[in-house]
Design an enzyme around this catalytic site. Structure first.
Site, PDB file in Angstrom:
ATOM      1  N   CYS A   1     -11.949   1.462  16.882  1.00 52.40           N
ATOM      2  CA  CYS A   1     -10.767   0.620  16.632  1.00 52.40           C
ATOM      3  C   CYS A   1      -9.785   0.518  17.781  1.00 52.40           C
ATOM      4  CB  CYS A   1     -10.056   1.043  15.345  1.00 52.40           C
ATOM      5  SG  CYS A   1      -9.159   2.579  15.430  1.00 52.40           S
ATOM      6  N   MET A   2      -9.723   1.476  18.688  1.00 53.11           N
ATOM      7  CA  MET A   2      -8.719   1.310  19.740  1.00 53.11           C
ATOM      8  C   MET A   2      -9.123   1.884  21.096  1.00 53.11           C
ATOM      9  SD  MET A   2      -7.092   4.386  20.064  1.00 53.11           S
ATOM     10  CE  MET A   2      -8.404   5.489  19.962  1.00 53.11           C
TER      11      MET A   2
ATOM     12  N   LYS B   1       0.845  -1.205   0.000  1.00 53.07           N
ATOM     13  CA  LYS B   1       0.000   0.000   0.000  1.00 53.07           C
ATOM     14  C   LYS B   1       0.880   1.254   0.000  1.00 53.07           C
ATOM     15  CE  LYS B   1      -2.321  -1.235   3.746  1.00 53.07           C
ATOM     16  NZ  LYS B   1      -1.889  -2.621   3.930  1.00 53.07           N
TER      17      LYS B   1
ATOM     18  N   GLY C   1      -4.662   1.066  14.018  1.00 49.45           N
ATOM     19  CA  GLY C   1      -4.915   0.864  12.597  1.00 49.45           C
ATOM     20  C   GLY C   1      -4.815   2.148  11.791  1.00 49.45           C
ATOM     21  N   GLN C   2      -5.019   3.292  12.458  1.00 45.90           N
ATOM     22  CA  GLN C   2      -5.050   4.565  11.733  1.00 45.90           C
ATOM     23  C   GLN C   2      -3.786   5.375  12.009  1.00 45.90           C
ATOM     24  OE1 GLN C   2      -9.153   6.328  11.251  1.00 45.90           O
ATOM     25  NE2 GLN C   2      -9.392   5.369  13.235  1.00 45.90           N
TER      26      GLN C   2
ATOM     27  N   MET D   1      -6.990  -4.884  16.729  1.00 44.14           N
ATOM     28  CA  MET D   1      -8.458  -4.919  16.804  1.00 44.14           C
ATOM     29  C   MET D   1      -9.010  -6.160  17.509  1.00 44.14           C
ATOM     30  SD  MET D   1      -8.954  -2.189  15.155  1.00 44.14           S
ATOM     31  CE  MET D   1      -7.934  -1.198  14.094  1.00 44.14           C
TER      32      MET D   1
END
Ligand code: SF4
Length: 813
Positions: free
Chosen positions: A173-174, A89, A386-387, A349
């Site tokens: 997510c967290m 990515k 994740g971000q 997650m």
């Protein structure tokens, strides 16, 4: 020579790792040959640094710009995070700017149709709606917000509108990682850093698949193994993944098995007398839930009481609960019982999207604390995000419904007063009542006003809740047709969220604006705007400031500070205000720098000290706390709470948990009783559903699906099925089936024993595909403390398209 070929040869000659970004979204990938120490500018090409736009790893890329366009991307060898490497990515990150359907004009829905309007009108509509009913407005943001974007939104809401209805998608997510850290150490975010991966000799992945989701980090471990170093990988998961394939041990657990396993390890550490008595005596207390209303601080319990409560979690009982054989629980306890090992636990997650999310986070910290596997390089309980700025913007700036910057909370008068002081606000401006967390916010927005739905204007920035919210039919789709509900969405492409938007604002993306992110290892990373956004796309921070200024013009008192100045006033050297709310003047000054320097004093309040903005311009990020040295240089911190590295540990102490909830410098080892998942498979819905991500796409795919190579590599979502289950239902590879829960359905092609291999009775579906919304099926049950929903377990059935539904069968019977 055509331009594209010239660019290719130029980059090849530079032996740069990376990829070329062509005039459209097609990229020419180059082999990784090892980036030069310095990629030379010249011949119209300029290289600049930026963190990758995607995941929380925070790799640095070098971005090659020619004629106002990104034409090449290379891994940044100067960056400690990734040392020149990127994942698939990252090599294509430049292409995300050049999808054909970029949003370039504000769009207003009139009579069901989206029509172009001017920015001035768009800002006016928003400000007037807010001004009419400030308490009924909510702001939904993101762990992809840059730090200044989140800080500006936070200040507008809490400092300006006295409204705490602001929450980020990071809630999804967290949030459980945050509450786990707070419950254990009294302060959020990991003590260790990625250097732990270079030092550990045991890596345990708890419901985590870093081989696909954090591949650059995972390669730090697999690279060491390929160099002959011994690193044992133990993967504890509900399905086999690429991480399992690299593991020495794969322990397949039932959903919620992680809770039982961690209790089982602690039981054996006590039973075998192999826990670290000195570490526990000097640095830990024991905690348990209060009987009536459990809190994050819990109640003190003695070591004896802890022993009593944990006594029933024998390896055999844990085997019953988790499905992991008793001898493997003993193997894990033996590893933790041996201080010669250096053990790093990683999770993301799997442990956070969990109705026992706070509990399982605290329990895994507890395993490390009880065994003394803490605080040495390589000995670390570490959660990943994740971000790209879930840590920097959400956890540090505090863009959550209950929080304020600097680890402050709205509920405490002294915290509100401190923030009002920093912001020069009149006393009492900040509202003491926490706002709505994400699930509640959307519930209130999609509920009819007559039934108590008290949010009627919702502004969504830098995220896509129309795809990511759980139980979409209830929490998002219910908005359809509600005349008095107004959804504003700022984004770069049309998404599942813009489909229901009443007003769409075109946003600048990544290096089309200045930015600062904070990654998973406490590293703050800065970049500059390198190219112009297309059409009339604009910065999200500018949108927030422009709305605030229009409210100021409308006479909203909250848009003024104590001296009557505009909340976001920026003045030049002569003291004249620069009209940054007018976009043509927004870049007259570096607004990011101004907001960052305003925010910086907050960061000292919980020892998360940041350096001045200009230090980050020079660096490939720095890990906080960053402290000025006697020679004027700034020093980052790799290992928090450890006396050998952390400047805030009291002189002479080996460890110091200086934000301890018990105010004695000690961390908390928690006991939590095992609980069953909120929904279990039964005869009507016989499968567990787990959702997640894939290597090629980042989250909802709105960016990566515009990159041809990534989209070709993974063009559609799928349901992963076990071979035996598929055979029992006469389902063939590639066949489209209907996946159905009590809340909704989606149709998906079947991938039998594909990239991941679920056990019997489990299916897995990625969430990146907006044409196959798996969150129609997921449930909105959430952790009681973090309010984070559980996307990893609910019950579903799988039906062949032509099969009669169970209800039809019942009728015909
Ligand atoms: S997606 Fe994550 S792992 Fe991949 S290059 Fe970007 S930051 Fe690194």
């Amino acid at each position: 020579m055509d331009t594209q070929r010239r660019r290719f040869l130029k980059s090849a000659a530079m032996a740069a790792a990376g990829s070329m970004v062509a005039a459209n979204t097609d990229l020419i990938s180059l082999p990784v040959m090892g980036a030069d120490d310095t990629l030379p500018d010249g011949d119209g090409l300029t290289w600049s640094k930026a963190p990758c736009r995607f995941c929380g790893t925070g790799c640095h890329v070098q971005v090659g710009v020619e004629d106002g366009r990104i034409v090449a991307v290379a891994g940044d060898k100067h960056a400690d995070v990734n040392k020149g490497l990127l994942c698939v990515k990252g090599y294509h990150v430049g292409g995300i700017l050049y999808g054909e359907d970029r949003l370039t004009k504000p769009l207003l829905r009139k009579d069901g149709e989206l029509v172009e309007i001017e920015w001035d009108e768009a800002i006016d509509i928003i400000a007037k709606r807010i001004n009419k009913a400030p308490d009924r407005f909510a702001f939904y943001g993101s762990g992809q917000w840059t730090i200044p974007e989140g800080y500006a939104a936070q200040k507008l809401m809490k400092g300006g509108l006295s409204n705490n209805h602001i929450d980020p998608n990071a809630r999804l997510c967290m949030a459980s990682a945050v509450t786990g850290f707070l419950a254990t150490y009294g302060v959020d975010e990991p003590a260790g850093c990625y250097a732990d991966l270079d030092a550990c000799n045991v890596l345990i992945t708890w419901g985590n698949n870093p081989a696909e989701m954090h591949p650059v980090l995972f390669s730090r471990v697999t690279d060491r193994r390929s160099r002959g170093e011994e690193v044992k990988i133990i993967d504890i998961s509900t399905r086999r993944t690429r991480t399992s394939d690299a593991a020495n041990e794969y322990l397949e657990m039932k959903p919620h098995g992680d809770v039982a396993i961690s209790l089982g390890i602690m039981h054996l550490l006590i039973e075998n007398d192999s826990y670290d008595k000195a570490f526990v005596k000097n640095h830990c207390n024991f905690r348990g839930d209060e009987a009536d209303t459990p809190t994050l601080t819990g109640e003190a319990i003695s070591e004896e009481e802890f022993r009593k409560r944990i006594a029933k979690y024998t390896p055999e009982h844990v085997e019953e609960l988790s499905g992991v054989p008793a001898e493997k629980i003993r193997m894990l306890a033996d590893l933790f019982g041996n201080r010669d090992h250096l053990i790093t636990s990683l999770w993301c997650m799997g442990m956070n999207q969990h109705t026992m999310g706070t509990a399982i986070n605290s329990l895994v910290h507890g395993v490390h604390l009880l065994s003394g596997h803490f605080g040495r390089p390589g000995d670390a309980p570490t959660s990943l995000t994740g971000q790209p700025s879930a840590c920097g913007t959400v956890r540090e700036v505090g863009t959550l419904a209950h929080a304020l910057p600097g680890g402050r909370v709205v509920a405490k008068p002294e915290h509100r007063s401190q923030c009002e002081g920093f912001w020069n606000l009149p006393e009492g401006r900040i509202n003491p009542v926490p706002g709505y967390h994400t699930v509640k916010m959307f519930d209130q927005f999609t509920k009819p006003t007559a039934e108590g739905g008290d949010i009627d204007t919702l502004f969504v920035q830098v995220t896509n809740p129309g795809q990511t919210l759980p139980n979409l039919n209830k929490l998002f789709n219910d908005k359809q047709g509600m005349e008095d509900k107004f959804l504003i969405v700022s984004d770069v492409y049309p998404t599942a969220t813009t489909q229901l938007a009443d007003l769409i604002l075109p946003a600048a993306l990544w290096v089309e604006k200045n930015g600062i992110f904070g990654n998973s290892e406490r590293r703050t990373q800065q970049w500059f705007k390198l190219v112009d956004p297309p059409g009339e796309a604009r910065d999200d921070t500018w949108m927030t400031i422009a709305i605030a200024h229009r409210l100021f013009e409308l006479g909203h008192e909250g848009m003024k500070d104590k001296d009557g100045d505009f909340l976001f006033a920026v003045k030049d050297d002569e003291g004249n205000e620069i009209p940054i709310w007018e976009f043509e003047h927004y870049y007259d000054v570096n607004v990011d720098k101004h907001l960052f320097e305003e925010y910086r004093p907050f960061t000292t309040m919980k020892h998360k000290n940041l350096a001045p903005y200009d230090e980050y311009v020079k660096a490939r990020g720095m890990r906080w706390p960053v402290v000025e040295q006697s020679d004027g240089s700034w020093r980052e911190t790799k290992f928090r709470f450890s006396g050998f590295d952390d400047p805030f540990v009291a002189e002479g102490k080996e460890f110091d948990f200086y934000h301890s909830n018990t105010e004695d410098g000690k961390a908390q080892i928690w006991f939590h009783e095992y609980q069953s998942p909120p929904e279990m498979p039964d005869k009507d819905f016989p499968y567990w559903l787990c959702t997640g991500r894939v290597l090629e796409h980042w989250h909802t795919g709105t960016m990566t699906r515009r990159v041809t190579q990534l989209n070709r590599a993974m063009p559609t979502s799928y349901v992963e099925m076990n071979m035996e289950d598929a055979r029992d239902q006469n389902i063939r590879q590639g066949e489209t089936v209907i996946l159905e829960s009590r809340r909704g359905t989606t149709e998906l092609p079947v991938w039998i024993d594909g990239r991941g291999r679920p056990p019997r009775g489990t299916v897995f579906v990625p969430f990146f595909d907006e044409t196959k919304l798996i969150n129609n099926c997921t449930l909105d049950a959430h952790d009681p403390f973090s309010k984070q929903p559980d996307y990893k377990k609910c019950s579903v059935r799988v039906r062949k398209i032509n099969d009669a539904t169970p209800s039809q069968v019942a009728k015909s019977d």
